[in-house]
Design a protein around this motif. Structure first.
Motif, mmCIF file in Angstrom:
data_model
loop_
_atom_site.group_PDB
_atom_site.id
_atom_site.type_symbol
_atom_site.label_atom_id
_atom_site.label_comp_id
_atom_site.label_asym_id
_atom_site.label_seq_id
_atom_site.Cartn_x
_atom_site.Cartn_y
_atom_site.Cartn_z
ATOM 1 N N VAL A 174 -32.988 49.777 31.773
ATOM 2 C CA VAL A 174 -32.037 49.134 32.684
ATOM 3 C C VAL A 174 -30.996 50.151 33.153
ATOM 4 O O VAL A 174 -30.616 51.045 32.397
ATOM 5 N N GLU A 175 -30.569 50.016 34.406
ATOM 6 C CA GLU A 175 -29.462 50.836 34.919
ATOM 7 C C GLU A 175 -28.145 50.112 34.620
ATOM 8 O O GLU A 175 -28.036 48.910 34.853
ATOM 9 N N GLY A 176 -27.165 50.859 34.158
ATOM 10 C CA GLY A 176 -25.844 50.271 33.893
ATOM 11 C C GLY A 176 -25.192 49.775 35.182
ATOM 12 O O GLY A 176 -24.478 48.775 35.206
ATOM 13 N N ILE A 177 -25.422 50.516 36.264
ATOM 14 C CA ILE A 177 -25.103 50.037 37.617
ATOM 15 C C ILE A 177 -26.317 50.389 38.471
ATOM 16 O O ILE A 177 -26.659 51.574 38.578
ATOM 17 N N GLN A 178 -26.972 49.388 39.036
ATOM 18 C CA GLN A 178 -28.133 49.697 39.872
ATOM 19 C C GLN A 178 -27.673 50.442 41.118
ATOM 20 O O GLN A 178 -26.757 49.995 41.820
ATOM 21 N N GLY A 179 -28.304 51.578 41.386
ATOM 22 C CA GLY A 179 -27.919 52.382 42.536
ATOM 23 C C GLY A 179 -28.712 52.015 43.774
ATOM 24 O O GLY A 179 -28.190 51.404 44.719
ATOM 25 N N ASP A 208 -30.790 53.750 31.732
ATOM 26 C CA ASP A 208 -31.005 54.772 32.757
ATOM 27 C C ASP A 208 -29.654 55.054 33.410
ATOM 28 O O ASP A 208 -29.157 54.269 34.222
ATOM 29 N N SER A 209 -29.073 56.182 33.017
ATOM 30 C CA SER A 209 -27.737 56.547 33.495
ATOM 31 C C SER A 209 -27.810 57.709 34.474
ATOM 32 O O SER A 209 -26.835 58.450 34.651
ATOM 33 N N VAL A 210 -28.967 57.861 35.099
ATOM 34 C CA VAL A 210 -29.206 58.985 36.003
ATOM 35 C C VAL A 210 -28.209 58.965 37.159
ATOM 36 O O VAL A 210 -27.659 60.005 37.529
ATOM 37 N N GLN A 211 -27.953 57.785 37.711
ATOM 38 C CA GLN A 211 -27.015 57.693 38.839
ATOM 39 C C GLN A 211 -25.616 57.256 38.397
ATOM 40 O O GLN A 211 -24.620 57.772 38.864
ATOM 41 N N CYS A 212 -25.554 56.296 37.465
ATOM 42 C CA CYS A 212 -24.243 55.715 37.122
ATOM 43 C C CYS A 212 -23.566 56.460 35.976
ATOM 44 O O CYS A 212 -22.428 56.142 35.634
ATOM 45 N N GLY A 213 -24.251 57.461 35.391
ATOM 46 C CA GLY A 213 -23.686 58.173 34.248
ATOM 47 C C GLY A 213 -22.876 59.386 34.659
ATOM 48 O O GLY A 213 -22.538 59.567 35.827
ATOM 49 N N ASP A 231 -30.202 52.834 22.565
ATOM 50 C CA ASP A 231 -30.989 53.718 21.685
ATOM 51 C C ASP A 231 -31.253 55.048 22.384
ATOM 52 O O ASP A 231 -31.294 56.088 21.740
ATOM 53 N N LEU A 232 -31.471 54.972 23.693
ATOM 54 C CA LEU A 232 -31.744 56.164 24.488
ATOM 55 C C LEU A 232 -30.953 56.070 25.783
ATOM 56 O O LEU A 232 -30.838 54.982 26.363
ATOM 57 N N MET A 233 -30.414 57.213 26.237
ATOM 58 C CA MET A 233 -29.739 57.269 27.544
ATOM 59 C C MET A 233 -30.339 58.413 28.328
ATOM 60 O O MET A 233 -30.527 59.497 27.760
ATOM 61 N N THR A 234 -30.619 58.167 29.593
ATOM 62 C CA THR A 234 -31.185 59.238 30.414
ATOM 63 C C THR A 234 -30.160 59.694 31.446
ATOM 64 O O THR A 234 -29.402 58.878 31.986
ATOM 65 N N THR A 235 -30.148 60.997 31.692
ATOM 66 C CA THR A 235 -29.194 61.558 32.665
ATOM 67 C C THR A 235 -29.905 62.585 33.543
ATOM 68 O O THR A 235 -30.945 63.122 33.170
#
Ligand SMILES: Cc1ncc(COP(=O)(O)O)c(C=O)c1O
Length: 377
Positions: A174-179, A208-213, A231-235
């Motif tokens: 899931v995205e924390g904020i959908q981009g 999935d923090s690729v955009q909102c992280g 458990d996992l965060m992606t950047t």
């Protein structure tokens, strides 16, 4: 005739120089960059410390493989852990957001041995095999990518999440904020329900923090507003300020084994140098706080201008949805006011500027927007 494979609709503008929040094109016109090259420019274009660090590293050693010690990787892992508030999480380095998500899904599956992935409506996770299978856009999912292992639930619906995540579920992504989905902020109740249901079922929670992280939301990770730990965060994106780099932050409960993940380019000397410079600049120039402050200022200004249907976002990740297609408005901002903005769907303007955007630049945008919204309405 172009020899490039023609997959991108282009503006006929070529930036040839950039500094801070500004770009200059090949005929010398200056543009305000409120798009950050798609949320990538975090500390500002050609920041002297960033350029200096990369230049120095390039002259020393640019690349060697992951068969030898690269102590820059250890420095980066330590600095990222400290900056993000996850000092006990391990870091796996790769080259892009899609690759980070791909590796996160693999890790989840290695960890619990399961195959079923839960993703959400309007999600975007990238273009590689499982990342695109977990992306809610059939037009970019090739038949070879399609997977019966992925199911989509409604976003921001805690009840549907409780019902849709089971003991069969390998991972929830899931995205924390959908981009791409239009700057949709995940609610506290939704993220907490995901955390709780993953704990109950043994599913792995991937943010999935690729955009909102990376500070964009005004906290290092946007889910930190909701008080949950994934458990996992992606950047990726802002991590290298334009130098390709991605990463997975991995909770201590995952055990590493030689060979389970790997990459040729991931964690190379130049990428690590870029990412370390970004974190150092973010810390020394208080850019996460700046994103919160200038983001709030922009939101208030946009509220005063009005004329929109909905205003969403956090920090410097802002979506302004209108009840008309925004192509004309974006074109006016670009060609008359010389301001780059992003878009999501047909009706939402997306602002994804550098985290170093100043109040002065915010004012320039607000002035231009007020003028154009008056014209349209
Ligand atoms: C939330 C999210 N995840 C993943 C990706 C894919 O990143 P990349 O293009 O670096 O593969 C993107 C890119 O826009 C994104 O916004």
């Amino acid at each position: 005739m172009s020899h490039l494979f023609n997959v991108y609709p282009l503006y006929d503008i070529e930036p040839v120089r950039a500094q801070g929040s500004y770009l200059w094109d090949s005929i010398g016109d200056r543009y305000l960059d409120l798009y950050g090259g798609h949320a990538v420019i975090s500390v500002g274009h050609t920041h002297p410390r960033y350029v200096g660090a990369l230049t120095e590293q390039l002259n020393r050693i640019a690349f060697y493989s992951n068969s030898v010690r690269v102590s820059l990787q250890e420095e980066l892992a330590e600095k990222l852990g400290a900056a993000s508030g996850y000092p006990d999480y391990a870091l796996f380095l790769c080259n892009s957001g899609a690759e980070a998500n791909e590796n996160a899904l693999k890790l989840a599956s290695f960890h619990n041995g399961r195959t079923q992935v839960v993703a959400f409506r309007k999600s975007f996770h990238g273009r590689t095999a499982r990342a695109v299978a977990a992306t809610d856009n059939p037009s970019i999912v090739a038949p070879v990518n399609y997977s019966k292992h992925v199911s989509f639930l409604p976003f921001n619906d805690p009840e549907a999440a409780r019902a849709g995540i089971s003991e069969e579920t390998c991972a929830v992504i899931v995205e924390g904020i959908q981009g791409v989905g239009g700057i949709q902020v995940a609610s506290d109740a939704f993220l907490r329900a995901l955390r709780q249901r993953c704990d109950e079922t043994g599913a792995v929670l991937i943010l999935d923090s690729v955009q909102c992280g990376y500070g964009r939301s005004g906290k290092f990770f946007s889910h930190q507003f909701s008080g949950i730990d994934p458990d996992l965060m992606t950047t990726a994106k802002g991590m290298g300020n334009g130098f390709p780099i991605g990463g997975v932050l991995i909770s201590p409960k995952f055990k590493a084994a030689y060979g389970m993940l790997g990459t040729t380019f991931g964690g190379n000397h130049l990428a690590c140098t870029a990412a370390i410079a970004v974190l150092d600049i973010m810390r020394d120039e208080n850019l996460v706080e700046n994103a919160a402050r200038v983001g709030e200022y922009l939101m208030n200004g946009i509220r005063q201008i009005g004329g929109y249907k909905d205003l969403r976002g956090r920090g410097l990740m802002i979506g302004i949805e209108y009840d008309f297609p925004v192509e004309g408005l974006r074109n006016s901002l670009l060609f008359e006011h010389r301001m780059f903005t992003g878009v999501a769907g047909k009706h939402t303007i997306r602002l994804l500027p550098s985290l170093a955007l100043g109040v002065q630049e915010a004012d320039l945008f607000l002035e231009a927007l007020a003028k154009e919204v008056r014209v349209v309405s």
